[in-house]
Design an enzyme around this catalytic site. Structure first.
Site, short mmCIF file in Angstrom:
data_model
loop_
_atom_site.label_atom_id
_atom_site.label_comp_id
_atom_site.label_asym_id
_atom_site.label_seq_id
_atom_site.Cartn_x
_atom_site.Cartn_y
_atom_site.Cartn_z
CG ASN A 287 107.50 76.25 62.58
OD1 ASN A 287 106.69 75.38 62.25
ND2 ASN A 287 107.32 77.04 63.64
CE LYS B 190 105.33 79.82 62.63
NZ LYS B 190 105.15 81.17 63.18
CG HIS C 26 106.51 77.77 67.96
ND1 HIS C 26 105.52 78.73 67.96
CD2 HIS C 26 107.40 78.14 67.01
CE1 HIS C 26 105.82 79.64 67.04
NE2 HIS C 26 106.95 79.30 66.45
N GLY D 10 106.13 86.51 62.76
CA GLY D 10 105.10 86.80 61.77
C GLY D 10 104.73 88.27 61.65
#
Ligand code: PGA
Length: 251
Positions: free
Chosen positions: A12, A14, A98, A174
């Site tokens: 992903n 982002k 998400h 993260g």
């Protein structure tokens, strides 16, 4: 006995990447162990604006997905992108619900539910994300919160072929922190329970990915946990070396 679920590794990206990212993608294709495709699937979800360019290249073992879609096929929805548009740009799949969409755009289970139907309408494989906050984990509510999200975000008709679930504890995204393998096992078991209860035999076939600070160093351990059928990878999917390190942990 049911056939084993095929491992799925999803990157992903982002809101990261540019047209230059084609080189990173090419490095991923080049570095991928030729044996990979016989045992597992690998996918990259770049920003939608890069999809057509990245997905339009030579035949590659890497498949593509979007990061969100609108629930309507077209219309007056400024700034939005439909599942059909993702499909036309080369996506096979789309990440939905998400936690960053849930937080930044106020998306709740009802809208995610509608988006899953939109993905099906367009012939995309939805990857539905669920996960608890740190407060919910500390209050011992992780499994219950996640079970509720799975019940409410996923419409009737889900099968092993048309749905993937991703468990992503919000506090692990993260941050470099991950739950223990025991904690992951517990939540994945509770997701599996809800899927089996709702979809019977098909529930057993639905893949459940783990996401949140997956790195080459912890990928093998996480992928070995019961009911972990792959990984949804954010930061570590941007560099070919890291993403390949994670993918190869599935071999
Ligand atoms: P991370 O993100 O791997 O950077 O923690 C995972 C995700 O949000 O999908």
């Amino acid at each position: 006995m049911a056939a084993p679920r095929r491992v799925l590794i999803v990157g992903n990206w982002k809101m990261n990447g540019s047209r230059q990212s084609k080189q990173e993608l090419e490095a991923m294709v080049k570095g991928l162990n030729p044996a990979f495709s016989s045992v597992a699937d690998i996918m990259v979800c770049p920003p939608a604006i890069l999809l057509a360019e990245l997905a339009g290249g030579a035949v590659s073992p890497i498949r593509f997905g979007g990061q969100d879609c609108h629930h309507n096929a077209s219309g007056a929805h400024t700034g939005d992108i439909s599942a059909e548009m993702l499909k036309e740009s080369g996506a096979d799949s789309v990440i939905l619900g998400h936690s960053e969409r849930r937080a930044d755009h106020g998306e709740g289970d009802a809208i995610v539910h509608a988006k899953v139907k939109a993905a099906w309408r367009a012939g995309l494989l939805p990857i539905v994300c669920v996960g608890e906050t740190l407060e919910q984990r500390d209050a011992d509510e992780a499994a219950a919160v996640v079970a509720r999200q799975v019940r409410q975000s996923i419409p009737e008709g889900a099968t092993g072929e048309n749905l993937v679930v991703a468990y992503e504890p919000i506090w692990a995204i993260g941050t470099g922190r991950t739950p223990t393998p025991e904690d992951v096992a517990q939540v994945h078991a509770s997701i599996r329970h809800v899927l089996n209860e709702r979809f019977g035999e098909e529930g057993e076939k639905i893949r459940i990915l783990y996401g949140g600070s997956v790195k080459p160093e912890n990928a093998k351990t996480l992928l070995a946990v019961a009911n972990v059928d792959g990984a949804l990878v954010g930061g570590a999917s941007l560099k070919a070396e890291d993403f390949l390190g994670i993918a190869h942990a599935a071999l």
